[in-house]
Design an enzyme around this catalytic site. Sequence first.
Site, short mmCIF file in Angstrom:
data_model
loop_
_atom_site.label_atom_id
_atom_site.label_comp_id
_atom_site.label_asym_id
_atom_site.label_seq_id
_atom_site.Cartn_x
_atom_site.Cartn_y
_atom_site.Cartn_z
CB ALA A 1 -0.83 0.04 1.17
CE LYS A 2 6.15 0.46 -2.86
NZ LYS A 2 5.22 -0.67 -3.61
#
Lengths: 277, 277
Positions: free
Chosen positions: B95-96
């Site tokens: 997802a960063k």
Amino acid sequence: MTSRELFENIKKKQSFLCVGLDSDLNKIPEFLLAKEDPIFEFNKRIVDATVPYAVAFKPNLAFYEVLGSQGWISLQRIVKYIKENYPDIFLIADAKRGDIGNTSKMYAKVFFKHFQFDAVTLSPYMGQDTVTPFIGNEGKWVILLALTSNDSAAELQMLPVGDGSQRLFEKVIDASMHWGSENNLMYVVGATKANMLADVRKLVPHHFLLIPGVGEQGGSLQEVVQYGMNSQCGLLVNSSRAIIYADRTQKFAEVAGQKAKELQMQMAGFLKTSNLL
Amino acid sequence: MTSRELFENIKKKQSFLCVGLDSDLNKIPEFLLAKEDPIFEFNKRIVDATVPYAVAFKPNLAFYEVLGSQGWISLQRIVKYIKENYPDIFLIADAKRGDIGNTSKMYAKVFFKHFQFDAVTLSPYMGQDTVTPFIGNEGKWVILLALTSNDSAAELQMLPVGDGSQRLFEKVIDASMHWGSENNLMYVVGATKANMLADVRKLVPHHFLLIPGVGEQGGSLQEVVQYGMNSQCGLLVNSSRAIIYADRTQKFAEVAGQKAKELQMQMAGFLKTSNLL
């Protein structure tokens, strides 16, 4: 939207207010929970009440994602509602994404095509690859994190880098300013570090800045204006909780409108003092 | 999952492979498009075919978000499918994300409660506030970006910081290693910079590392093992496109299984040479 159009809207509304739509099922007025789509209903009423005083809205995507596919649907509905009813509004997806090129391309599609946002917030940590796929979508913007308003922001962002003449947030701005232009790139600079705005303005005198942290996080609007305003205003000041959760009764939207109006009136004052109106 | 359990799974499968589920409607076999939920169908078959050779799967969320609420539903279905059928799998939300405390809390809820992922990738730019809300969910992990595999990673990550004795990616690791422990925190270090793994190991000899960039991005598995493996393996090596898009006919899953098996066999060899089996 171009930076000139954004400035025109600022002059028209005598406001550079962005209302943050951090809509949380646990915080919205209880009577809304009986509605079919409480989050959409809450946002719609907040938007209708505050839109005379705001030039931008900024949903924080975490608050929608936490609701799963239903949250995604509520977000689609509110984006569509704003675009159809208030086409002059600058609509920011506060997503703080940042990924490699092929993934960034997907995200650009998500936010600009699927949702029709005008802008998306991105984290600079992975460098230019993160930003490039978003640039070049006409009228669309990247808002890059530079100096954020949270307590631990300084841990990395204030570190001296390279030969020590710049701090990381300055390096981010310095390195990235040519990835885009004043018409498609702005920076997040927290109001809690308002005096740093002077250093930011040395690097990017003409870019727009998105300023979170006024209000609940303790930033001062007066200082933000003093250090950050330029000849085209150059500021979007965000307020979320202090507006949208100011009241939790049947009157919540009305009170949110009043809170937005109070900020707008201060902003009008600053715009006049700066001879921008 | 604890790091010990992860190591046990690695020994059992003689593999430290993570399969990246970057599922793109434009790239999956055409015949799947007639299915009711093509993305779920594609992932399910890829998972079933590759799971004997992999200890982890990593959906990149951009590829699901681009499909709107339907993508979110497909993601929920594949996560549920993996959790129900392959409970030993370490499931990573790529997802960063990276946001302030109250927003991070929402994201932690999204990924760990709503979706039951075991881990989520985060960007360190905003400091400890980003990470803390994710830590302390028992058995759940944060995977922090340190040195990424993309072309422009070096622009910021390789800058000397502070007194010049560390580069930014080293500072990120040094500053963050005590935000969590070896049982809830790992780092992303790209295979394209395999020799840097030696520098990473000086700082965090015992932490697990998630290594993207082997295969399509040009990283060498042999170098990753040489510089990065520790006494508990300490590596999860990700491969996405080279496995899931190796074939686009009716046989795509079978071919993906073969590609995964090829990598697994190399990995088994390295684990044996390192006396870990």
